[in-house]
Design a protein around this motif. Structure first.
Motif, PDB file in Angstrom:
ATOM      1  N   LYS A  75      30.151  58.026  49.180  1.00  0.00           N
ATOM      2  CA  LYS A  75      29.150  57.080  48.670  1.00  0.00           C
ATOM      3  C   LYS A  75      29.224  57.010  47.148  1.00  0.00           C
ATOM      4  CE  LYS A  75      24.273  56.018  48.623  1.00  0.00           C
ATOM      5  NZ  LYS A  75      22.937  56.440  48.958  1.00  0.00           N
ATOM      6  N   PHE A  76      29.362  58.178  46.511  1.00  0.00           N
ATOM      7  CA  PHE A  76      29.437  58.211  45.048  1.00  0.00           C
ATOM      8  C   PHE A  76      30.663  57.446  44.545  1.00  0.00           C
ATOM      9  CE2 PHE A  76      30.968  60.083  41.098  1.00  0.00           C
ATOM     10  CZ  PHE A  76      29.851  59.938  40.294  1.00  0.00           C
ATOM     11  N   LEU A  77      31.822  57.655  45.183  1.00  0.00           N
ATOM     12  CA  LEU A  77      33.050  56.974  44.764  1.00  0.00           C
ATOM     13  C   LEU A  77      32.956  55.458  45.003  1.00  0.00           C
ATOM     14  CD1 LEU A  77      35.808  59.513  45.896  1.00  0.00           C
ATOM     15  CD2 LEU A  77      35.029  59.010  43.572  1.00  0.00           C
ATOM     16  N   ALA A  78      32.294  55.057  46.099  1.00  0.00           N
ATOM     17  CA  ALA A  78      32.111  53.625  46.381  1.00  0.00           C
ATOM     18  C   ALA A  78      31.234  52.987  45.297  1.00  0.00           C
ATOM     19  CB  ALA A  78      31.507  53.427  47.763  1.00  0.00           C
ATOM     20  N   GLU A  79      30.168  53.689  44.899  1.00  0.00           N
ATOM     21  CA  GLU A  79      29.288  53.173  43.833  1.00  0.00           C
ATOM     22  C   GLU A  79      30.011  53.143  42.484  1.00  0.00           C
ATOM     23  OE1 GLU A  79      25.752  55.548  43.891  1.00  0.00           O
ATOM     24  OE2 GLU A  79      25.059  54.681  45.786  1.00  0.00           O
ATOM     25  N   LEU A  80      30.810  54.172  42.232  1.00  0.00           N
ATOM     26  CA  LEU A  80      31.594  54.216  40.988  1.00  0.00           C
ATOM     27  C   LEU A  80      32.580  53.041  40.948  1.00  0.00           C
ATOM     28  CD1 LEU A  80      32.246  55.755  38.371  1.00  0.00           C
ATOM     29  CD2 LEU A  80      33.917  57.074  39.689  1.00  0.00           C
ATOM     30  N   GLU A  81      33.236  52.788  42.078  1.00  0.00           N
ATOM     31  CA  GLU A  81      34.164  51.661  42.154  1.00  0.00           C
ATOM     32  C   GLU A  81      33.430  50.333  41.928  1.00  0.00           C
ATOM     33  OE1 GLU A  81      37.339  49.608  45.253  1.00  0.00           O
ATOM     34  OE2 GLU A  81      36.045  51.235  45.955  1.00  0.00           O
ATOM     35  N   MET A  82      32.240  50.203  42.524  1.00  0.00           N
ATOM     36  CA  MET A  82      31.455  48.980  42.361  1.00  0.00           C
ATOM     37  C   MET A  82      31.044  48.789  40.893  1.00  0.00           C
ATOM     38  SD  MET A  82      27.817  47.859  44.053  1.00  0.00           S
ATOM     39  CE  MET A  82      26.958  49.102  43.100  1.00  0.00           C
ATOM     40  N   ARG A  83      30.620  49.881  40.246  1.00  0.00           N
ATOM     41  CA  ARG A  83      30.231  49.777  38.824  1.00  0.00           C
ATOM     42  C   ARG A  83      31.426  49.398  37.958  1.00  0.00           C
ATOM     43  NH1 ARG A  83      27.035  54.739  39.828  1.00  0.00           N
ATOM     44  NH2 ARG A  83      28.754  55.840  38.859  1.00  0.00           N
ATOM     45  N   LEU A  84      32.587  49.974  38.251  1.00  0.00           N
ATOM     46  CA  LEU A  84      33.807  49.613  37.510  1.00  0.00           C
ATOM     47  C   LEU A  84      34.171  48.142  37.735  1.00  0.00           C
ATOM     48  CD1 LEU A  84      36.036  52.779  37.994  1.00  0.00           C
ATOM     49  CD2 LEU A  84      34.996  51.954  35.880  1.00  0.00           C
ATOM     50  N   GLN A  85      34.017  47.680  39.000  1.00  0.00           N
ATOM     51  CA  GLN A  85      34.317  46.280  39.308  1.00  0.00           C
ATOM     52  C   GLN A  85      33.353  45.361  38.553  1.00  0.00           C
ATOM     53  OE1 GLN A  85      36.919  45.182  41.083  1.00  0.00           O
ATOM     54  NE2 GLN A  85      36.314  43.083  40.613  1.00  0.00           N
ATOM     55  N   LEU A  86      32.071  45.711  38.503  1.00  0.00           N
ATOM     56  CA  LEU A  86      31.088  44.909  37.765  1.00  0.00           C
ATOM     57  C   LEU A  86      31.407  44.897  36.266  1.00  0.00           C
ATOM     58  CD1 LEU A  86      27.742  45.885  39.551  1.00  0.00           C
ATOM     59  CD2 LEU A  86      28.952  43.690  39.659  1.00  0.00           C
ATOM     60  N   GLY A  87      31.818  46.061  35.756  1.00  0.00           N
ATOM     61  CA  GLY A  87      32.208  46.125  34.341  1.00  0.00           C
ATOM     62  C   GLY A  87      33.415  45.254  34.051  1.00  0.00           C
ATOM     63  N   ALA A  88      34.396  45.277  34.968  1.00  0.00           N
ATOM     64  CA  ALA A  88      35.594  44.448  34.796  1.00  0.00           C
ATOM     65  C   ALA A  88      35.226  42.968  34.854  1.00  0.00           C
ATOM     66  CB  ALA A  88      36.626  44.791  35.863  1.00  0.00           C
ATOM     67  N   GLU A  89      34.310  42.597  35.744  1.00  0.00           N
ATOM     68  CA  GLU A  89      33.873  41.201  35.839  1.00  0.00           C
ATOM     69  C   GLU A  89      33.131  40.771  34.573  1.00  0.00           C
ATOM     70  OE1 GLU A  89      31.675  40.857  39.482  1.00  0.00           O
ATOM     71  OE2 GLU A  89      33.468  41.113  40.721  1.00  0.00           O
ATOM     72  N   GLU A  90      32.339  41.670  34.025  1.00  0.00           N
ATOM     73  CA  GLU A  90      31.624  41.352  32.782  1.00  0.00           C
ATOM     74  C   GLU A  90      32.613  41.149  31.623  1.00  0.00           C
ATOM     75  OE1 GLU A  90      28.567  43.495  29.724  1.00  0.00           O
ATOM     76  OE2 GLU A  90      28.220  43.795  31.871  1.00  0.00           O
ATOM     77  N   VAL A  91      33.624  42.012  31.555  1.00  0.00           N
ATOM     78  CA  VAL A  91      34.659  41.861  30.518  1.00  0.00           C
ATOM     79  C   VAL A  91      35.388  40.543  30.714  1.00  0.00           C
ATOM     80  CG1 VAL A  91      36.857  42.783  29.699  1.00  0.00           C
ATOM     81  CG2 VAL A  91      34.931  44.327  30.080  1.00  0.00           C
ATOM     82  N   GLU A  92      35.718  40.215  31.970  1.00  0.00           N
ATOM     83  CA  GLU A  92      36.402  38.956  32.260  1.00  0.00           C
ATOM     84  C   GLU A  92      35.545  37.756  31.848  1.00  0.00           C
ATOM     85  OE1 GLU A  92      38.265  36.431  35.998  1.00  0.00           O
ATOM     86  OE2 GLU A  92      36.834  38.052  36.393  1.00  0.00           O
ATOM     87  N   ALA A  93      34.254  37.789  32.176  1.00  0.00           N
ATOM     88  CA  ALA A  93      33.360  36.681  31.823  1.00  0.00           C
ATOM     89  C   ALA A  93      33.255  36.532  30.304  1.00  0.00           C
ATOM     90  CB  ALA A  93      31.980  36.914  32.427  1.00  0.00           C
ATOM     91  N   THR A  94      33.209  37.643  29.602  1.00  0.00           N
ATOM     92  CA  THR A  94      33.151  37.588  28.136  1.00  0.00           C
ATOM     93  C   THR A  94      34.429  36.983  27.574  1.00  0.00           C
ATOM     94  OG1 THR A  94      31.720  39.531  28.080  1.00  0.00           O
ATOM     95  CG2 THR A  94      32.861  38.972  26.049  1.00  0.00           C
ATOM     96  N   LEU A  95      35.576  37.389  28.111  1.00  0.00           N
ATOM     97  CA  LEU A  95      36.851  36.822  27.655  1.00  0.00           C
ATOM     98  C   LEU A  95      36.942  35.326  27.951  1.00  0.00           C
ATOM     99  CD1 LEU A  95      39.374  39.639  28.658  1.00  0.00           C
ATOM    100  CD2 LEU A  95      38.687  38.960  26.358  1.00  0.00           C
ATOM    101  N   VAL A  96      36.482  34.912  29.115  1.00  0.00           N
ATOM    102  CA  VAL A  96      36.499  33.490  29.471  1.00  0.00           C
ATOM    103  C   VAL A  96      35.598  32.702  28.524  1.00  0.00           C
ATOM    104  CG1 VAL A  96      35.782  31.833  31.247  1.00  0.00           C
ATOM    105  CG2 VAL A  96      37.174  33.799  31.882  1.00  0.00           C
ATOM    106  N   ASP A  97      34.401  33.234  28.257  1.00  0.00           N
ATOM    107  CA  ASP A  97      33.481  32.549  27.339  1.00  0.00           C
ATOM    108  C   ASP A  97      34.074  32.430  25.939  1.00  0.00           C
ATOM    109  OD1 ASP A  97      31.647  32.265  29.367  1.00  0.00           O
ATOM    110  OD2 ASP A  97      30.371  33.941  28.714  1.00  0.00           O
ATOM    111  N   CYS A  98      34.647  33.523  25.451  1.00  0.00           N
ATOM    112  CA  CYS A  98      35.220  33.502  24.097  1.00  0.00           C
ATOM    113  C   CYS A  98      36.417  32.562  24.009  1.00  0.00           C
ATOM    114  CB  CYS A  98      35.627  34.915  23.674  1.00  0.00           C
ATOM    115  SG  CYS A  98      34.248  35.999  23.349  1.00  0.00           S
ATOM    116  N   SER A  99      37.291  32.603  25.013  1.00  0.00           N
ATOM    117  CA  SER A  99      38.462  31.716  24.962  1.00  0.00           C
ATOM    118  C   SER A  99      38.049  30.261  25.136  1.00  0.00           C
ATOM    119  CB  SER A  99      39.495  32.126  26.007  1.00  0.00           C
ATOM    120  OG  SER A  99      38.963  32.035  27.309  1.00  0.00           O
ATOM    121  N   SER A 100      37.047  29.975  25.951  1.00  0.00           N
ATOM    122  CA  SER A 100      36.563  28.600  26.105  1.00  0.00           C
ATOM    123  C   SER A 100      35.959  28.092  24.809  1.00  0.00           C
ATOM    124  CB  SER A 100      35.521  28.527  27.220  1.00  0.00           C
ATOM    125  OG  SER A 100      36.097  28.826  28.463  1.00  0.00           O
TER     126      SER A 100
END
Length: 127
Positions: free
Chosen positions: A33-58
């Motif tokens: 359960k802990f590793l699944a939550e850690l993976e989910m938090r990392l995925q959310l962090g990666a999505e946030e970084v991606e959204a920031t990059l998309v906003d900045c490049s746009s």
């Protein structure tokens, strides 16, 4: 969300980071359960970084046409200033030549050569 600043380190080791994260889990939380939550938090962090990059490049892409217009306007201003400087320079040279030639008007007679100074007049030189 997980702090992603550790990923910025040049010597980042993912295995060490995962082991350090697992060491912080509580004793009553199952590892799966802990590793699944850690993976989910990392995925959310990666999505946030991606959204920031998309906003900045746009935003950067939206500014490109305006920057091109500004460069074009500045280029036109430079050309206009060069033309104005050339006209001013040509007018100054022409004025100097007329003044010099006018002050050295020579009247020739059969026996005398007489220098006649030209009358002073104002010359308008456009800027």
């Amino acid at each position: 969300m997980t702090d992603l600043s550790a990923f910025l380190d040049e010597g980042f080791d993912p295995t060490t980071w995962i082991n350090a994260s697992c060491a912080t889990k509580g004793p009553d939380v199952p590892l799966e359960k802990f590793l699944a939550e850690l993976e989910m938090r990392l995925q959310l962090g990666a999505e946030e970084v991606e959204a920031t990059l998309v906003d900045c490049s746009s935003a950067a892409l939206r500014r490109v046409p305006f920057a091109q217009q500004e460069v074009s306007r500045l280029r036109d201003d430079v050309v206009a200033l060069q033309v104005q400087a050339d006209i001013s320079s040509a007018g100054e040279h022409s004025w100097q030549a007329r003044t010099l030639a006018g002050s050295r008007v020579i009247c020739c007679t059969t026996t005398h050569v007489v220098a006649v100074p030209q009358q002073k007049h104002q010359t308008y030189i456009p800027c």
